[in-house]
Design a protein around this motif. Structure first.
Motif, PDB file in Angstrom:
ATOM      1  N   LEU A   8       0.840  -1.187   0.000  1.00 16.84           N
ATOM      2  CA  LEU A   8       0.000   0.000   0.000  1.00 16.84           C
ATOM      3  C   LEU A   8       0.879   1.242   0.000  1.00 16.84           C
ATOM      4  O   LEU A   8       1.853   1.321   0.748  1.00 16.84           O
ATOM      5  N   THR A   9       0.523   2.196  -0.837  1.00 17.97           N
ATOM      6  CA  THR A   9       1.211   3.483  -0.842  1.00 17.97           C
ATOM      7  C   THR A   9       0.256   4.522  -0.286  1.00 17.97           C
ATOM      8  O   THR A   9      -0.875   4.644  -0.756  1.00 17.97           O
ATOM      9  N   LEU A  10       0.688   5.250   0.721  1.00 15.01           N
ATOM     10  CA  LEU A  10      -0.100   6.334   1.282  1.00 15.01           C
ATOM     11  C   LEU A  10       0.549   7.639   0.881  1.00 15.01           C
ATOM     12  O   LEU A  10       1.741   7.844   1.139  1.00 15.01           O
ATOM     13  N   VAL A  11      -0.210   8.501   0.211  1.00 16.27           N
ATOM     14  CA  VAL A  11       0.292   9.801  -0.216  1.00 16.27           C
ATOM     15  C   VAL A  11      -0.350  10.857   0.677  1.00 16.27           C
ATOM     16  O   VAL A  11      -1.578  10.980   0.718  1.00 16.27           O
ATOM     17  N   GLY A  12       0.466  11.577   1.407  1.00 15.28           N
ATOM     18  CA  GLY A  12      -0.028  12.641   2.284  1.00 15.28           C
ATOM     19  C   GLY A  12       0.040  13.974   1.577  1.00 15.28           C
ATOM     20  O   GLY A  12       1.109  14.436   1.206  1.00 15.28           O
ATOM     21  N   LEU A  13      -1.117  14.578   1.379  1.00 16.36           N
ATOM     22  CA  LEU A  13      -1.207  15.852   0.665  1.00 16.36           C
ATOM     23  C   LEU A  13      -1.294  17.009   1.646  1.00 16.36           C
ATOM     24  O   LEU A  13      -1.896  16.896   2.709  1.00 16.36           O
ATOM     25  N   GLY A  14      -0.719  18.111   1.254  1.00 14.43           N
ATOM     26  CA  GLY A  14      -0.820  19.318   2.066  1.00 14.43           C
ATOM     27  C   GLY A  14       0.463  20.103   2.040  1.00 14.43           C
ATOM     28  O   GLY A  14       1.528  19.577   1.754  1.00 14.43           O
ATOM     29  N   GLN A  15       0.327  21.391   2.326  1.00 12.99           N
ATOM     30  CA  GLN A  15       1.492  22.265   2.351  1.00 12.99           C
ATOM     31  C   GLN A  15       1.218  23.370   3.358  1.00 12.99           C
ATOM     32  O   GLN A  15       0.404  24.251   3.120  1.00 12.99           O
ATOM     33  N   ARG A  16       1.864  23.267   4.487  1.00  7.78           N
ATOM     34  CA  ARG A  16       1.671  24.233   5.563  1.00  7.78           C
ATOM     35  C   ARG A  16       1.913  25.662   5.083  1.00  7.78           C
ATOM     36  O   ARG A  16       1.236  26.593   5.495  1.00  7.78           O
ATOM     37  N   TYR A  17       2.845  25.860   4.180  1.00  4.48           N
ATOM     38  CA  TYR A  17       3.188  27.198   3.718  1.00  4.48           C
ATOM     39  C   TYR A  17       2.198  27.758   2.704  1.00  4.48           C
ATOM     40  O   TYR A  17       2.277  28.909   2.332  1.00  4.48           O
ATOM     41  N   ARG A  18       1.247  26.945   2.269  1.00  7.23           N
ATOM     42  CA  ARG A  18       0.178  27.416   1.378  1.00  7.23           C
ATOM     43  C   ARG A  18      -1.099  27.722   2.156  1.00  7.23           C
ATOM     44  O   ARG A  18      -2.130  27.982   1.568  1.00  7.23           O
ATOM     45  N   GLY A  19      -1.054  27.609   3.455  1.00  8.41           N
ATOM     46  CA  GLY A  19      -2.194  27.981   4.265  1.00  8.41           C
ATOM     47  C   GLY A  19      -3.103  26.834   4.686  1.00  8.41           C
ATOM     48  O   GLY A  19      -4.082  27.058   5.373  1.00  8.41           O
ATOM     49  N   ASP A  20      -2.806  25.604   4.299  1.00  8.70           N
ATOM     50  CA  ASP A  20      -3.639  24.505   4.787  1.00  8.70           C
ATOM     51  C   ASP A  20      -3.011  23.883   6.026  1.00  8.70           C
ATOM     52  O   ASP A  20      -1.953  24.299   6.486  1.00  8.70           O
ATOM     53  N   ASP A  21      -3.656  22.897   6.585  1.00 11.09           N
ATOM     54  CA  ASP A  21      -3.188  22.339   7.850  1.00 11.09           C
ATOM     55  C   ASP A  21      -2.141  21.241   7.686  1.00 11.09           C
ATOM     56  O   ASP A  21      -1.626  20.736   8.667  1.00 11.09           O
ATOM     57  N   SER A  22      -1.834  20.857   6.473  1.00 12.12           N
ATOM     58  CA  SER A  22      -0.856  19.811   6.151  1.00 12.12           C
ATOM     59  C   SER A  22      -1.134  18.500   6.886  1.00 12.12           C
ATOM     60  O   SER A  22      -0.236  17.788   7.278  1.00 12.12           O
ATOM     61  N   LEU A  23      -2.418  18.177   7.044  1.00  9.10           N
ATOM     62  CA  LEU A  23      -2.818  16.952   7.727  1.00  9.10           C
ATOM     63  C   LEU A  23      -2.223  15.716   7.061  1.00  9.10           C
ATOM     64  O   LEU A  23      -1.716  14.819   7.731  1.00  9.10           O
ATOM     65  N   GLY A  24      -2.281  15.658   5.731  1.00  7.43           N
ATOM     66  CA  GLY A  24      -1.764  14.493   5.015  1.00  7.43           C
ATOM     67  C   GLY A  24      -0.295  14.246   5.299  1.00  7.43           C
ATOM     68  O   GLY A  24       0.141  13.108   5.491  1.00  7.43           O
ATOM     69  N   GLN A  25       0.486  15.301   5.361  1.00  2.00           N
ATOM     70  CA  GLN A  25       1.905  15.148   5.658  1.00  2.00           C
ATOM     71  C   GLN A  25       2.117  14.677   7.085  1.00  2.00           C
ATOM     72  O   GLN A  25       3.013  13.885   7.360  1.00  2.00           O
ATOM     73  N   SER A  26       1.268  15.098   8.006  1.00  2.00           N
ATOM     74  CA  SER A  26       1.367  14.631   9.397  1.00  2.00           C
ATOM     75  C   SER A  26       1.064  13.138   9.488  1.00  2.00           C
ATOM     76  O   SER A  26       1.722  12.408  10.243  1.00  2.00           O
ATOM     77  N   VAL A  27       0.093  12.678   8.709  1.00  2.00           N
ATOM     78  CA  VAL A  27      -0.242  11.249   8.685  1.00  2.00           C
ATOM     79  C   VAL A  27       0.948  10.443   8.165  1.00  2.00           C
ATOM     80  O   VAL A  27       1.318   9.418   8.732  1.00  2.00           O
ATOM     81  N   VAL A  28       1.562  10.913   7.095  1.00  5.94           N
ATOM     82  CA  VAL A  28       2.719  10.232   6.512  1.00  5.94           C
ATOM     83  C   VAL A  28       3.861  10.150   7.527  1.00  5.94           C
ATOM     84  O   VAL A  28       4.466   9.088   7.715  1.00  5.94           O
TER      85      VAL A  28
END
Length: 75
Positions: A8-28
């Motif tokens: 399984l590949t999990l791709v975490g989406l998000g970019q803290r510097y673009r104003g979102d919460d970067s939840l996907g990156q935290s999951v990764v």
């Protein structure tokens, strides 16, 4: 890439510097700390081309991201 070990590949989406919460990156990052051998965890900053490239050659992909929505959605 983990090659034949990854099921399984999990791709975490998000970019803290673009104003979102970067939840996907935290999951990764959390999955990486647990070192699950059958999960390949990839961070994607939100660029559509990078997202498509991260799926290439993989059979099972899950995307983790947060979405804000004004009304309930039916999936």
């Amino acid at each position: 890439m983990l090659g034949a070990l990854a099921v399984l590949t999990l791709v975490g989406l998000g970019q803290r510097y673009r104003g979102d919460d970067s939840l996907g990156q935290s999951v990764v990052r959390g999955l990486r700390e647990r070192a699950i051998p059958w999960v390949e965890a990839i961070e994607c900053p939100g660029n559509a081309f990078d997202l498509l490239a991260s799926w290439e050659g993989r059979d099972r992909v899950v995307a983790a991201l947060a979405v804000e929505q004004a009304a309930a959605a039916v999936v």
